[in-house]
Design a protein around this motif. Structure first.
Motif, PDB file in Angstrom:
ATOM      1  N   UNK A 179       4.790   9.612   9.181  1.00 21.21           N
ATOM      2  CA  UNK A 179       4.897   8.341   8.488  1.00 21.21           C
ATOM      3  C   UNK A 179       3.589   7.994   7.800  1.00 21.21           C
ATOM      4  N   UNK A 180       3.706   7.194   6.753  1.00 21.34           N
ATOM      5  CA  UNK A 180       2.536   6.577   6.144  1.00 21.34           C
ATOM      6  C   UNK A 180       2.783   5.073   6.096  1.00 21.34           C
ATOM      7  N   UNK A 181       1.700   4.317   6.110  1.00 22.27           N
ATOM      8  CA  UNK A 181       1.783   2.864   6.008  1.00 22.27           C
ATOM      9  C   UNK A 181       1.034   2.425   4.763  1.00 22.27           C
ATOM     10  N   UNK A 182       1.742   1.739   3.866  1.00 25.47           N
ATOM     11  CA  UNK A 182       1.133   1.151   2.692  1.00 25.47           C
ATOM     12  C   UNK A 182       0.769  -0.290   3.012  1.00 25.47           C
ATOM     13  N   UNK A 183      -0.514  -0.615   2.846  1.00 25.42           N
ATOM     14  CA  UNK A 183      -0.995  -1.966   3.136  1.00 25.42           C
ATOM     15  C   UNK A 183      -1.311  -2.680   1.830  1.00 25.42           C
ATOM     16  N   UNK A 184      -0.534  -3.715   1.524  1.00 22.85           N
ATOM     17  CA  UNK A 184      -0.722  -4.498   0.307  1.00 22.85           C
ATOM     18  C   UNK A 184      -1.643  -5.686   0.592  1.00 22.85           C
ATOM     19  N   UNK A 185      -2.404  -6.083  -0.417  1.00 22.90           N
ATOM     20  CA  UNK A 185      -3.299  -7.220  -0.274  1.00 22.90           C
ATOM     21  C   UNK A 185      -2.577  -8.552  -0.443  1.00 22.90           C
ATOM     22  N   UNK A 186      -1.403  -8.520  -1.086  1.00 30.56           N
ATOM     23  CA  UNK A 186      -0.657  -9.755  -1.275  1.00 30.56           C
ATOM     24  C   UNK A 186       0.831  -9.454  -1.313  1.00 30.56           C
ATOM     25  N   UNK A 187       1.642 -10.462  -1.033  1.00 30.31           N
ATOM     26  CA  UNK A 187       3.094 -10.322  -1.118  1.00 30.31           C
ATOM     27  C   UNK A 187       3.505 -10.265  -2.582  1.00 30.31           C
ATOM     28  N   UNK A 188       4.600  -9.555  -2.855  1.00 28.04           N
ATOM     29  CA  UNK A 188       5.052  -9.381  -4.234  1.00 28.04           C
ATOM     30  C   UNK A 188       6.503  -9.801  -4.346  1.00 28.04           C
ATOM     31  N   UNK A 189       6.776 -10.728  -5.238  1.00 29.57           N
ATOM     32  CA  UNK A 189       8.137 -11.222  -5.448  1.00 29.57           C
ATOM     33  C   UNK A 189       8.780 -10.480  -6.619  1.00 29.57           C
ATOM     34  N   UNK A 190       8.741  -9.152  -6.569  1.00 27.69           N
ATOM     35  CA  UNK A 190       9.322  -8.313  -7.609  1.00 27.69           C
ATOM     36  C   UNK A 190       9.601  -6.933  -7.037  1.00 27.69           C
ATOM     37  N   UNK A 191      10.410  -6.160  -7.753  1.00 28.62           N
ATOM     38  CA  UNK A 191      10.780  -4.827  -7.273  1.00 28.62           C
ATOM     39  C   UNK A 191       9.584  -3.886  -7.329  1.00 28.62           C
ATOM     40  N   UNK A 192       9.429  -3.084  -6.270  1.00 34.15           N
ATOM     41  CA  UNK A 192       8.340  -2.117  -6.178  1.00 34.15           C
ATOM     42  C   UNK A 192       8.953  -0.733  -5.949  1.00 34.15           C
ATOM     43  N   UNK A 193       8.513   0.255  -6.751  1.00 36.89           N
ATOM     44  CA  UNK A 193       8.970   1.635  -6.610  1.00 36.89           C
ATOM     45  C   UNK A 193       7.842   2.488  -6.050  1.00 36.89           C
TER      46      UNK A 193
END
Length: 311
Positions: A243-257
């Protein structure tokens, strides 16, 4: 050269007649163009093709590249390569002091983006690439160990250049992502290391092969977003196993690919999120084999690409 051509003609009632005549074949093969070269020595060079031995020769009339290598002083002939594919050639001789080799260029402009591999047929391999138009190409030399087979491959925006002693086992010298157009100039080049020298590079068994795969548009600078803005995201663990974990700095209210590419530019896994409601997103990678990959995270306005090692 001159060649004898023989025909046998047969009419409707079976009468036959033999016809023999000489033809002269000159110039480059169909699809190849000699544009005279680039830079300060454009138009002063020449080339030839021997049909019987299928050998190309490219002659530099004192073309010498100059610092900071933002333009290319070299003799150059080319054909077109559209989509994925490769150019390959055996450099059999370099007369006088100079280099000859192969390249994939975005255009025939002297400062075009390019990937280039060459040899002096003595002891050196020369590699150069330009990732932005009219920027330095940063040529570098390495010991060749008799690797005179040269090959440059394109898969999407991933370019690989390698050399071989036997056209079987290739040693990599360049691996780079460069954003280029669909159709490139696949070419043979030569240049001198002394303005007083005329240098001819001889090439045999030249191949330009299109694989006709659809291009995959990776960012031109891996690890840096190339669209209108960038967002902060990190990847861990790396290397990873399951597994990998992607850590985002902020929440995103849009589609992410999330697109995972192998080193050939092929998509091996794709994950989509309608929105990012948790700053930590886990992705299973246990189904892909061990190797080196690129993880491209993108929205409509943002993207970033990270390198991943799968163990």
């Amino acid at each position: 050269g001159e060649y004898m051509v023989s025909y046998q003609l047969v009419d409707a009632v079976g009468n036959m007649s033999d016809c023999n005549f000489m033809i002269t074949v000159d110039g480059l093969p169909c699809g190849w163009v000699d544009n005279g070269g680039f830079g300060d020595c454009a138009g002063t060079n020449n080339s030839d093709f021997d049909l019987e031995t299928e050998t190309f020769s490219v002659t530099s009339n004192g073309c010498v590249p100059g610092h900071p290598f933002t333009t290319d002083n070299q003799a150059f002939i080319n054909t077109q390569l559209c989509g994925d594919g490769y150019i390959k050639a055996l450099v059999t001789d370099i007369t006088n002091k100079g280099f000859g080799g192969i390249s994939l260029r975005e255009s025939q402009m002297a400062g075009a983006k390019k990937v280039e591999l060459g040899t002096n047929r003595v002891s050196k391999i020369l590699k150069a690439l330009r990732v932005i138009d009219n920027y330095p190409a940063f040529p570098q030399e390495a010991i060749s160990f008799d690797k005179f087979w040269l090959k440059i491959e394109r898969s999407g925006n991933i370019f690989r250049a390698s050399a071989s002693t036997d056209d079987i086992t290739y040693v990599p010298f360049i691996f780079q992502s460069i954003a280029m157009g669909e159709c490139l100039q696949a070419g043979l080049w030569a240049y001198s290391t002394n303005e007083a020298d005329e240098v001819t590079a001889i090439f045999n068994q030249v191949e330009v092969v299109e694989s006709n795969n659809n291009l995959i548009e990776l960012p031109s600078d891996l690890g840096v977003a190339t669209s209108t803005s960038a967002f902060d995201v990190s990847l861990a663990p790396n290397p990873a196993r399951e597994q990998i974990i992607l850590s985002f700095e902020q929440l995103l209210d849009e589609e992410v690919s999330i697109l995972i590419f192998d080193i050939n530019g092929q998509i091996v896994q794709k994950v989509q999120f309608e929105k990012i409601v948790d700053l930590r997103q886990t992705i299973d990678i246990d189904q892909i084999p061990a190797g080196t990959y690129f993880v491209n995270i993108r929205t409509n306005l943002q993207q970033k690409t990270l390198k991943l090692i799968k163990q």
